[in-house]
Motif scaffolding. Sequence first.
Motif, PDB file in Angstrom:
ATOM      1  N   ALA A  57       0.856  -1.190   0.000  1.00  0.00           N
ATOM      2  CA  ALA A  57       0.000   0.000   0.000  1.00  0.00           C
ATOM      3  C   ALA A  57       0.886   1.232   0.000  1.00  0.00           C
ATOM      4  O   ALA A  57       2.038   1.194   0.441  1.00  0.00           O
ATOM      5  CB  ALA A  57      -0.934   0.006   1.198  1.00  0.00           C
ATOM      6  N   SER A  58       0.350   2.343  -0.501  1.00  0.00           N
ATOM      7  CA  SER A  58       1.086   3.585  -0.579  1.00  0.00           C
ATOM      8  C   SER A  58       0.533   4.577   0.432  1.00  0.00           C
ATOM      9  O   SER A  58      -0.677   4.637   0.674  1.00  0.00           O
ATOM     10  CB  SER A  58       1.000   4.172  -1.986  1.00  0.00           C
ATOM     11  N   ALA A  59       1.449   5.363   1.018  1.00  0.00           N
ATOM     12  CA  ALA A  59       1.036   6.344   2.017  1.00  0.00           C
ATOM     13  C   ALA A  59       0.515   7.631   1.396  1.00  0.00           C
ATOM     14  O   ALA A  59      -0.172   8.402   2.062  1.00  0.00           O
ATOM     15  CB  ALA A  59       2.197   6.664   2.959  1.00  0.00           C
ATOM     16  N   LEU A  74       4.558  -1.059   3.297  1.00  0.00           N
ATOM     17  CA  LEU A  74       4.024   0.286   3.064  1.00  0.00           C
ATOM     18  C   LEU A  74       5.088   1.123   2.383  1.00  0.00           C
ATOM     19  O   LEU A  74       6.219   1.233   2.867  1.00  0.00           O
ATOM     20  CB  LEU A  74       3.614   0.926   4.395  1.00  0.00           C
ATOM     21  N   THR A  75       4.741   1.684   1.239  1.00  0.00           N
ATOM     22  CA  THR A  75       5.687   2.478   0.468  1.00  0.00           C
ATOM     23  C   THR A  75       5.320   3.955   0.526  1.00  0.00           C
ATOM     24  O   THR A  75       4.210   4.325   0.960  1.00  0.00           O
ATOM     25  CB  THR A  75       5.704   2.002  -1.001  1.00  0.00           C
ATOM     26  N   GLN A 102       4.595   7.268  11.880  1.00  0.00           N
ATOM     27  CA  GLN A 102       4.246   6.167  12.783  1.00  0.00           C
ATOM     28  C   GLN A 102       2.736   6.050  12.946  1.00  0.00           C
ATOM     29  O   GLN A 102       2.195   4.948  13.069  1.00  0.00           O
ATOM     30  CB  GLN A 102       4.910   6.370  14.140  1.00  0.00           C
ATOM     31  N   GLU A 103       2.075   7.182  12.939  1.00  0.00           N
ATOM     32  CA  GLU A 103       0.616   7.156  13.047  1.00  0.00           C
ATOM     33  C   GLU A 103      -0.011   6.460  11.845  1.00  0.00           C
ATOM     34  O   GLU A 103      -0.960   5.677  11.980  1.00  0.00           O
ATOM     35  CB  GLU A 103       0.091   8.586  13.163  1.00  0.00           C
ATOM     36  N   PHE A 104       0.554   6.703  10.658  1.00  0.00           N
ATOM     37  CA  PHE A 104       0.015   6.059   9.461  1.00  0.00           C
ATOM     38  C   PHE A 104       0.308   4.554   9.474  1.00  0.00           C
ATOM     39  O   PHE A 104      -0.525   3.745   9.065  1.00  0.00           O
ATOM     40  CB  PHE A 104       0.638   6.704   8.212  1.00  0.00           C
ATOM     41  N   LYS A 105       1.484   4.163   9.973  1.00  0.00           N
ATOM     42  CA  LYS A 105       1.803   2.742  10.084  1.00  0.00           C
ATOM     43  C   LYS A 105       0.849   2.037  11.044  1.00  0.00           C
ATOM     44  O   LYS A 105       0.390   0.919  10.786  1.00  0.00           O
ATOM     45  CB  LYS A 105       3.248   2.562  10.556  1.00  0.00           C
ATOM     46  N   ASN A 106       0.557   2.708  12.149  1.00  0.00           N
ATOM     47  CA  ASN A 106      -0.364   2.108  13.119  1.00  0.00           C
ATOM     48  C   ASN A 106      -1.774   1.961  12.550  1.00  0.00           C
ATOM     49  O   ASN A 106      -2.456   0.963  12.801  1.00  0.00           O
ATOM     50  CB  ASN A 106      -0.406   2.955  14.395  1.00  0.00           C
ATOM     51  N   SER A 107      -2.189   2.947  11.780  1.00  0.00           N
ATOM     52  CA  SER A 107      -3.521   2.850  11.178  1.00  0.00           C
ATOM     53  C   SER A 107      -3.580   1.721  10.155  1.00  0.00           C
ATOM     54  O   SER A 107      -4.596   1.022  10.043  1.00  0.00           O
ATOM     55  CB  SER A 107      -3.907   4.182  10.536  1.00  0.00           C
ATOM     56  N   MET A 108      -2.493   1.507   9.407  1.00  0.00           N
ATOM     57  CA  MET A 108      -2.469   0.393   8.456  1.00  0.00           C
ATOM     58  C   MET A 108      -2.461  -0.947   9.182  1.00  0.00           C
ATOM     59  O   MET A 108      -3.105  -1.909   8.744  1.00  0.00           O
ATOM     60  CB  MET A 108      -1.255   0.499   7.547  1.00  0.00           C
ATOM     61  N   PHE A 109      -1.738  -1.003  10.289  1.00  0.00           N
ATOM     62  CA  PHE A 109      -1.731  -2.243  11.068  1.00  0.00           C
ATOM     63  C   PHE A 109      -3.125  -2.564  11.595  1.00  0.00           C
ATOM     64  O   PHE A 109      -3.560  -3.730  11.592  1.00  0.00           O
ATOM     65  CB  PHE A 109      -0.735  -2.132  12.224  1.00  0.00           C
ATOM     66  N   VAL A 143       3.890  -4.537   9.771  1.00  0.00           N
ATOM     67  CA  VAL A 143       3.911  -3.662   8.599  1.00  0.00           C
ATOM     68  C   VAL A 143       5.348  -3.205   8.378  1.00  0.00           C
ATOM     69  O   VAL A 143       5.941  -2.515   9.229  1.00  0.00           O
ATOM     70  CB  VAL A 143       2.973  -2.453   8.785  1.00  0.00           C
ATOM     71  N   LEU A 144       5.921  -3.601   7.236  1.00  0.00           N
ATOM     72  CA  LEU A 144       7.279  -3.228   6.889  1.00  0.00           C
ATOM     73  C   LEU A 144       7.274  -2.008   5.982  1.00  0.00           C
ATOM     74  O   LEU A 144       6.278  -1.713   5.314  1.00  0.00           O
ATOM     75  CB  LEU A 144       7.991  -4.396   6.190  1.00  0.00           C
ATOM     76  N   GLN A 145       8.395  -1.311   5.934  1.00  0.00           N
ATOM     77  CA  GLN A 145       8.546  -0.136   5.091  1.00  0.00           C
ATOM     78  C   GLN A 145       9.301  -0.522   3.827  1.00  0.00           C
ATOM     79  O   GLN A 145      10.252  -1.302   3.865  1.00  0.00           O
ATOM     80  CB  GLN A 145       9.289   0.974   5.827  1.00  0.00           C
ATOM     81  N   LEU A 146       8.888   0.044   2.694  1.00  0.00           N
ATOM     82  CA  LEU A 146       9.490  -0.293   1.407  1.00  0.00           C
ATOM     83  C   LEU A 146       9.694   1.006   0.619  1.00  0.00           C
ATOM     84  O   LEU A 146       8.914   1.335  -0.284  1.00  0.00           O
ATOM     85  CB  LEU A 146       8.596  -1.270   0.636  1.00  0.00           C
ATOM     86  N   ASP A 147      10.766   1.743   0.990  1.00  0.00           N
ATOM     87  CA  ASP A 147      11.068   3.000   0.318  1.00  0.00           C
ATOM     88  C   ASP A 147      12.469   3.028  -0.269  1.00  0.00           C
ATOM     89  O   ASP A 147      12.714   3.767  -1.227  1.00  0.00           O
ATOM     90  CB  ASP A 147      10.912   4.175   1.293  1.00  0.00           C
TER      91      ASP A 147
END
Length: 795
Positions: free
Chosen positions: A163-165, A201-202, A213-220, A232-236
């Motif tokens: 998913a994209s932020a 998450l990219t 971090q807030e966006f990562k938590n919402s995706m989780f 949720v891992l980061q992919l940037d």
Amino acid sequence: MGITKQETHRPGAFKQSNKPHKTGRHRSKGSISGEVKGKIGVKALVKRAAKDLGKDARRHQSSQIRKKKREEVLQAKRNLGGSNSAPILVCVIPLQEDLDIDHVLSILTKADESANVHRSPCGATHLSIPRFKQRFSIIVPPVGNVFATLDLAKVATTVLFVASAVSESDSSPKDEIMDDWGREIILPCVAQGLTTPVVALTNVESLPIKKRQEFKNSMFDEISKWLPEEKVLQLDSATDAFNVLRRVGSQKQRTVSYRNKRAHLLAEEVKFKSNEDSAEFGTLIISGYLRGIPLSVNGLVHIPELGDFQMSQIDAPEDPYPVERKPRKHCNAMDDDPLIRVLERADPNKQESLESENVPDPMDAEQTWPTEEELAEAAAAQKKKIVKKVPKGTSEYQAAWIPDEDGEELSEYSNDEEEDKMSLDEAKSQTDSEVEAEQDDEEYETITVSEAPDERYDQNIDMTEEKEAMDKLKSANLDAQFPDEVDTPQDMLAKQRFQKYRGLESFRTSPWDPKENLPSDYARIFQFQNFDRTRKRVFKESEEVEGAMPGWYITIHVVNVRQDLFIAFRALENRPLIVFGLLPNEQKMSVLNVVLKNTNNTPLPVKSKQRLIFQCGFRRFSACPIFSQHTNGNKHKYERYFRPESTVVASMFAPIVFPPCPVLCYVQKLNKSLELIGTGSVLSANPDRIVIKRVVLSGHPFKVHKRSAVIRFMFFHREDINWFKPVELRTKLGRRGHIKEPLGTHGHMKCVFNGQLKSQDTILMNLYKRVFPKWTYEPLLITDLENNEQNMNID
């Protein structure tokens, strides 16, 4: 103080020996004779062997068993993606329709500078990382295509949800983690048996630091509804991609039973070679990495949306994508290459047949010459006298030709659709409901639609579908309020209207022969004497098959493939080609029973015998099933509707599939779009499952006197009352009774009950008949989807 040793008591020669207590255990003659001969059971031998070992020996044995299991797990993890096994197949599924998937692929390919990157002719990206001693195959299904995404998710080793932020169009932060496409594709992916998942998450670095971090938590929180244990891992960056691939190659693998028990491969190269004698058919040559179990050339294969086929030979070309050395100059594996060796050629004497239906013998039921026992029974039957009422002056010869009253020719008025009619008194006026629906639509438009005009809103509404949905909802609500109740016709006899029905003293315990009055379609199907025993035997023998081994890069030659199907497949962009090996008997037709649980995506119920699209593991087809309750026992009640928040068993004619196997059920709308309505699994392939349809005739008390009452409106002819007199009555308030005698000629009858009857009570009579599925099976081929490719996304 000295301690004296106490003497132990020893029994003397005259010790009393009492008779042992009887334990009540019954021993058969066989067990007694076995004990006399000195035979010892297997369980006794095992217990004796365990007792013979000492405490240290048993501890050492347990340690060896644990060590062996640990080594097996470590060896399987080391072989994952190695040189002796197939590459780790990673299926990248975007959870947002506008996600830039090419950007994600570029990040993954730059994870390691020493990695070898190659691209196969079918679109897979091969990534070999010498540091890991592993190789990866990254494949991306076409966004918006449900079936293509599900096919790739079936055979993938790992499913990477991305998913994209931020929005790809204006780089603004996303309000939602998943759009409609993401929510609608993740449910069937999980329901069909999800392999090892990874969530990434990219474009996180495009957000402000405080909001990352807030966006990562919402995706989780959003993803935990389906994958509660995943991080949720980061992919940037390249470092993030390196960490993602390392997690993919080292995490514990999930087991998908139906896939691991069958050979399967994803096509890397595909070529079609027409037959010399017929241009309509040809040989499909497919190369790829074999996964699952060994594949024999004498078995059958199934290609989704193409069909079931035989193979002529299996080749073993050189692996084009090794781990540590550069691949040789790429050439087509279908061409004549001295490095290609033939593993197996088909043996006509051992090859599985494509026969899917049994050919019934029309003379099978004809009478042969009678035996002596049958002649003796016929002679005894002739001595019995039959009493008939005949006109005066009729001879014995003429009386033999007069049929009994019970043998009158009955009317063919027994349509299942007619049985479900609702009375005009209980139904509302159609015009009034349409006016109310239009008024509701106008109120809805004024509240919700603020920018689009009314004409634009009306273009997205199909009034034909709206009317059908309204009628279906009204019928379902009426059936839920008055379950199985039907009206007795006044213009014909009830014994003709319900001629196929019978009464049962007990639905649970009353006998019903499963071979009674079977339709002619049952002569075309196959049945196992013991389905569970056959399933265990097939699974055990499939692991011992000799042929191509899992992990090899092979080329299979699939014969007699229709050329028009291959042309239609080539016309579709980014369509993956998957090959599944069939187990014995999985190409044959039978009655397939699957358990379905409603997904509650729509409040509209699904009517029985409505055409639905099923995905049973690796196979897709359409059929019109009948629904029944998922209960124990040998009889199961027929369900007219598949309602929300309910679980039913759907029975239909379909090819045999051995469980465990997941099932997805779709309904096709008028605009050719698909909607997921149910998920479940295969129950069995059993034609003897008895599905009983119930109709309830209702009457009302006219005069009540203690335990007896005069009932009316259940029947309207005196002859019907005498016909249904043996059937038991019941009331909605719990009373039970029976018909005593008819009164008059207009359907009034005197009934007796087991207690005081109330005037507001309703008298009911249950009638039952067995229902069978219709032969409505149609395989879902690629030509059926070619015209609807734009509408394959779920609404």
